[in-house]
Design a protein around this motif. Sequence first.
Motif, PDB file in Angstrom:
ATOM      1  N   GLU A  22     -82.852  31.400 -18.556  1.00  0.00           N
ATOM      2  CA  GLU A  22     -82.758  31.575 -20.078  1.00  0.00           C
ATOM      3  C   GLU A  22     -82.903  32.800 -20.794  1.00  0.00           C
ATOM      4  OE1 GLU A  22     -85.349  28.146 -20.967  1.00  0.00           O
ATOM      5  OE2 GLU A  22     -83.218  26.613 -20.681  1.00  0.00           O
ATOM      6  N   ARG A  23     -83.971  33.395 -20.234  1.00  0.00           N
ATOM      7  CA  ARG A  23     -84.263  34.210 -21.047  1.00  0.00           C
ATOM      8  C   ARG A  23     -83.511  35.067 -20.928  1.00  0.00           C
ATOM      9  NH1 ARG A  23     -89.055  35.380 -19.117  1.00  0.00           N
ATOM     10  NH2 ARG A  23     -88.465  36.318 -17.496  1.00  0.00           N
ATOM     11  N   GLU A  24     -82.461  35.723 -19.829  1.00  0.00           N
ATOM     12  CA  GLU A  24     -81.750  36.613 -18.932  1.00  0.00           C
ATOM     13  C   GLU A  24     -80.401  36.182 -19.721  1.00  0.00           C
ATOM     14  OE1 GLU A  24     -79.339  39.980 -17.462  1.00  0.00           O
ATOM     15  OE2 GLU A  24     -81.853  39.474 -18.284  1.00  0.00           O
ATOM     16  N   LEU A  25     -79.679  34.938 -19.681  1.00  0.00           N
ATOM     17  CA  LEU A  25     -78.512  34.199 -19.764  1.00  0.00           C
ATOM     18  C   LEU A  25     -78.662  34.696 -21.832  1.00  0.00           C
ATOM     19  CD1 LEU A  25     -76.414  32.857 -20.041  1.00  0.00           C
ATOM     20  CD2 LEU A  25     -77.103  30.325 -20.532  1.00  0.00           C
ATOM     21  N   LEU A  26     -79.738  34.482 -22.346  1.00  0.00           N
ATOM     22  CA  LEU A  26     -79.723  35.183 -23.722  1.00  0.00           C
ATOM     23  C   LEU A  26     -79.625  36.305 -24.051  1.00  0.00           C
ATOM     24  CD1 LEU A  26     -79.905  33.017 -26.714  1.00  0.00           C
ATOM     25  CD2 LEU A  26     -82.372  34.576 -26.691  1.00  0.00           C
ATOM     26  N   ARG A  27     -80.265  37.355 -22.955  1.00  0.00           N
ATOM     27  CA  ARG A  27     -80.292  38.618 -23.422  1.00  0.00           C
ATOM     28  C   ARG A  27     -78.182  38.742 -22.724  1.00  0.00           C
ATOM     29  NH1 ARG A  27     -78.854  43.181 -20.743  1.00  0.00           N
ATOM     30  NH2 ARG A  27     -78.823  42.193 -18.606  1.00  0.00           N
ATOM     31  N   LEU A  28     -77.659  38.190 -22.060  1.00  0.00           N
ATOM     32  CA  LEU A  28     -76.758  38.764 -21.964  1.00  0.00           C
ATOM     33  C   LEU A  28     -75.376  38.404 -22.891  1.00  0.00           C
ATOM     34  CD1 LEU A  28     -76.531  37.904 -18.069  1.00  0.00           C
ATOM     35  CD2 LEU A  28     -75.904  40.095 -18.851  1.00  0.00           C
ATOM     36  N   GLN A  29     -75.759  37.084 -23.010  1.00  0.00           N
ATOM     37  CA  GLN A  29     -75.383  36.257 -24.193  1.00  0.00           C
ATOM     38  C   GLN A  29     -74.898  37.205 -25.704  1.00  0.00           C
ATOM     39  OE1 GLN A  29     -76.850  32.623 -24.422  1.00  0.00           O
ATOM     40  NE2 GLN A  29     -75.143  31.515 -23.931  1.00  0.00           N
ATOM     41  N   ASN A  30     -76.079  38.018 -25.748  1.00  0.00           N
ATOM     42  CA  ASN A  30     -75.732  39.079 -26.910  1.00  0.00           C
ATOM     43  C   ASN A  30     -75.507  40.288 -26.546  1.00  0.00           C
ATOM     44  OD1 ASN A  30     -77.296  40.229 -29.814  1.00  0.00           O
ATOM     45  ND2 ASN A  30     -78.619  42.313 -27.469  1.00  0.00           N
ATOM     46  N   GLU A  31     -74.946  40.465 -25.483  1.00  0.00           N
ATOM     47  CA  GLU A  31     -73.854  41.770 -24.985  1.00  0.00           C
ATOM     48  C   GLU A  31     -72.406  41.421 -24.805  1.00  0.00           C
ATOM     49  OE1 GLU A  31     -75.149  45.148 -23.945  1.00  0.00           O
ATOM     50  OE2 GLU A  31     -76.854  43.903 -25.268  1.00  0.00           O
ATOM     51  N   LEU A  32     -72.372  39.976 -24.784  1.00  0.00           N
ATOM     52  CA  LEU A  32     -70.967  39.270 -24.663  1.00  0.00           C
ATOM     53  C   LEU A  32     -71.034  39.435 -26.177  1.00  0.00           C
ATOM     54  CD1 LEU A  32     -71.625  36.118 -22.262  1.00  0.00           C
ATOM     55  CD2 LEU A  32     -69.802  38.188 -21.867  1.00  0.00           C
ATOM     56  N   VAL A  33     -71.604  38.637 -27.100  1.00  0.00           N
ATOM     57  CA  VAL A  33     -71.174  39.384 -28.382  1.00  0.00           C
ATOM     58  C   VAL A  33     -70.545  40.584 -29.001  1.00  0.00           C
ATOM     59  CG1 VAL A  33     -71.991  39.436 -30.855  1.00  0.00           C
ATOM     60  CG2 VAL A  33     -72.544  37.574 -29.290  1.00  0.00           C
ATOM     61  N   LYS A  34     -72.018  41.416 -28.683  1.00  0.00           N
ATOM     62  CA  LYS A  34     -71.243  43.584 -28.279  1.00  0.00           C
ATOM     63  C   LYS A  34     -70.062  43.588 -27.887  1.00  0.00           C
ATOM     64  CE  LYS A  34     -76.004  44.635 -28.485  1.00  0.00           C
ATOM     65  NZ  LYS A  34     -77.006  45.387 -27.773  1.00  0.00           N
ATOM     66  N   LEU A  35     -70.019  42.686 -26.405  1.00  0.00           N
ATOM     67  CA  LEU A  35     -68.038  42.950 -26.378  1.00  0.00           C
ATOM     68  C   LEU A  35     -67.038  42.463 -27.062  1.00  0.00           C
ATOM     69  CD1 LEU A  35     -65.946  43.492 -23.656  1.00  0.00           C
ATOM     70  CD2 LEU A  35     -67.262  41.487 -23.135  1.00  0.00           C
ATOM     71  N   GLN A  36     -67.140  41.193 -27.305  1.00  0.00           N
ATOM     72  CA  GLN A  36     -66.628  40.993 -28.751  1.00  0.00           C
ATOM     73  C   GLN A  36     -66.092  41.435 -29.823  1.00  0.00           C
ATOM     74  OE1 GLN A  36     -66.292  36.501 -30.655  1.00  0.00           O
ATOM     75  NE2 GLN A  36     -67.957  38.092 -32.486  1.00  0.00           N
ATOM     76  N   GLU A  37     -67.401  42.186 -30.491  1.00  0.00           N
ATOM     77  CA  GLU A  37     -67.036  42.690 -31.367  1.00  0.00           C
ATOM     78  C   GLU A  37     -66.025  43.921 -30.807  1.00  0.00           C
ATOM     79  OE1 GLU A  37     -67.379  42.329 -34.929  1.00  0.00           O
ATOM     80  OE2 GLU A  37     -67.090  40.486 -33.600  1.00  0.00           O
ATOM     81  N   TRP A  38     -66.655  44.655 -30.356  1.00  0.00           N
ATOM     82  CA  TRP A  38     -65.350  46.342 -29.115  1.00  0.00           C
ATOM     83  C   TRP A  38     -64.789  45.156 -29.534  1.00  0.00           C
ATOM     84  CZ3 TRP A  38     -63.191  46.602 -24.475  1.00  0.00           C
ATOM     85  CH2 TRP A  38     -62.654  48.048 -24.254  1.00  0.00           C
ATOM     86  N   VAL A  39     -63.668  44.078 -28.579  1.00  0.00           N
ATOM     87  CA  VAL A  39     -62.330  44.382 -27.917  1.00  0.00           C
ATOM     88  C   VAL A  39     -61.517  43.593 -30.009  1.00  0.00           C
ATOM     89  CG1 VAL A  39     -61.252  41.869 -27.801  1.00  0.00           C
ATOM     90  CG2 VAL A  39     -63.019  43.016 -26.098  1.00  0.00           C
ATOM     91  N   ARG A  40     -62.373  43.576 -30.779  1.00  0.00           N
ATOM     92  CA  ARG A  40     -61.730  43.064 -31.683  1.00  0.00           C
ATOM     93  C   ARG A  40     -61.469  44.510 -32.482  1.00  0.00           C
ATOM     94  NH1 ARG A  40     -64.180  43.539 -36.664  1.00  0.00           N
ATOM     95  NH2 ARG A  40     -65.752  44.306 -36.156  1.00  0.00           N
ATOM     96  N   ALA A  41     -62.288  46.021 -33.107  1.00  0.00           N
ATOM     97  CA  ALA A  41     -62.919  46.384 -33.035  1.00  0.00           C
ATOM     98  C   ALA A  41     -61.501  47.362 -32.610  1.00  0.00           C
ATOM     99  CB  ALA A  41     -63.809  47.120 -33.627  1.00  0.00           C
ATOM    100  N   GLU A  42     -61.167  47.753 -31.382  1.00  0.00           N
ATOM    101  CA  GLU A  42     -60.774  48.456 -30.622  1.00  0.00           C
ATOM    102  C   GLU A  42     -59.277  47.659 -30.631  1.00  0.00           C
ATOM    103  OE1 GLU A  42     -61.429  51.568 -29.213  1.00  0.00           O
ATOM    104  OE2 GLU A  42     -62.746  51.185 -30.150  1.00  0.00           O
ATOM    105  N   GLY A  43     -58.452  46.083 -30.610  1.00  0.00           N
ATOM    106  CA  GLY A  43     -57.482  46.122 -29.943  1.00  0.00           C
ATOM    107  C   GLY A  43     -57.185  45.751 -28.872  1.00  0.00           C
ATOM    108  N   ALA A  44     -58.752  45.883 -28.116  1.00  0.00           N
ATOM    109  CA  ALA A  44     -58.376  45.881 -26.697  1.00  0.00           C
ATOM    110  C   ALA A  44     -58.084  43.905 -26.533  1.00  0.00           C
ATOM    111  CB  ALA A  44     -59.624  45.376 -25.942  1.00  0.00           C
TER     112      ALA A  44
END
Length: 279
Positions: A22-44
């Motif tokens: 659960e600890r690592e999953l939450l950390r990775l999900q936080n990174e997924l949100v960053k990935l999402q925002e990068w996809v949005r901002a870059e138009g990927a």
Amino acid sequence: MSAKAKHEDPTASERLARKPYERELLRLQNELVKLQEWVRAEGARLVVVFEGRDAAGKGGAIKRVTEYLNPRIARVAALPAPTERQRTQWYFQRYVEQLPAAGEIVLFDRSWYNRAGVEKVMGFCTPEEYWQFLHQCPTFERMLIEAGILLRKYWFSVSDTEQERRFRARLEDPMRRWKLSPMDVESISRWEDYSRAKDEMFVHTDTPDSPWHVVESDDKRRARINMIAHLLSTVPYREVLPPAVDLPARPEPRGYQRPPRDLQTYVPDHAAGLGPDRP
């Protein structure tokens, strides 16, 4: 080595404990949100394909990936059986309609690889259609990649013993019995047929441009962590700082009065009958 032993997940004796999971999953999900925002901002445009045996844990992994993501950016494509009209179209056509636009992520809960798996094994396509698929698929995926789409493919691998255990658990659980389909039941007696189909599929579609990534999934927690961590490692995202937002001061009241409560119909307080909270 027995037939069953050779299918065993080598990590099965090392189940990942809940707290570190659960600890690592939450950390990775936080990174997924960053990935999402990068996809949005870059138009990927990001496409993630989830394939594998029935009850291999694809759905659970997808839920953990999307749990904190914006559904307007990240969506799941889980297509039903094709209509009669779709059966007359180019095979890949209905999947092309699901591909992302700029700034979007699409997770395919099964994909065009249905033709190389269930359709091949169950006889839902002709031999000619099957071989045409194996011939066209690498070219189709190369076209997606050349068009700038980030394509990632995951195969969730589960042992025969663990698959049967999960099937029985579904059968005994009224909340999950709907997940046990006739195709699931049929897959037990066709285990080796599906194995041969998967091997043939890999021969033709595990390419340098678009490789398959195998996820050992007898341990669901370990599989989810490994898959998400790998996905994040393959995308060159960076943290995109969101625009600053300042909440405005609430304006002074200007005489509004709420209508009497008895003029509206309220949902009954079902929660009031649950009793006091207990540890």
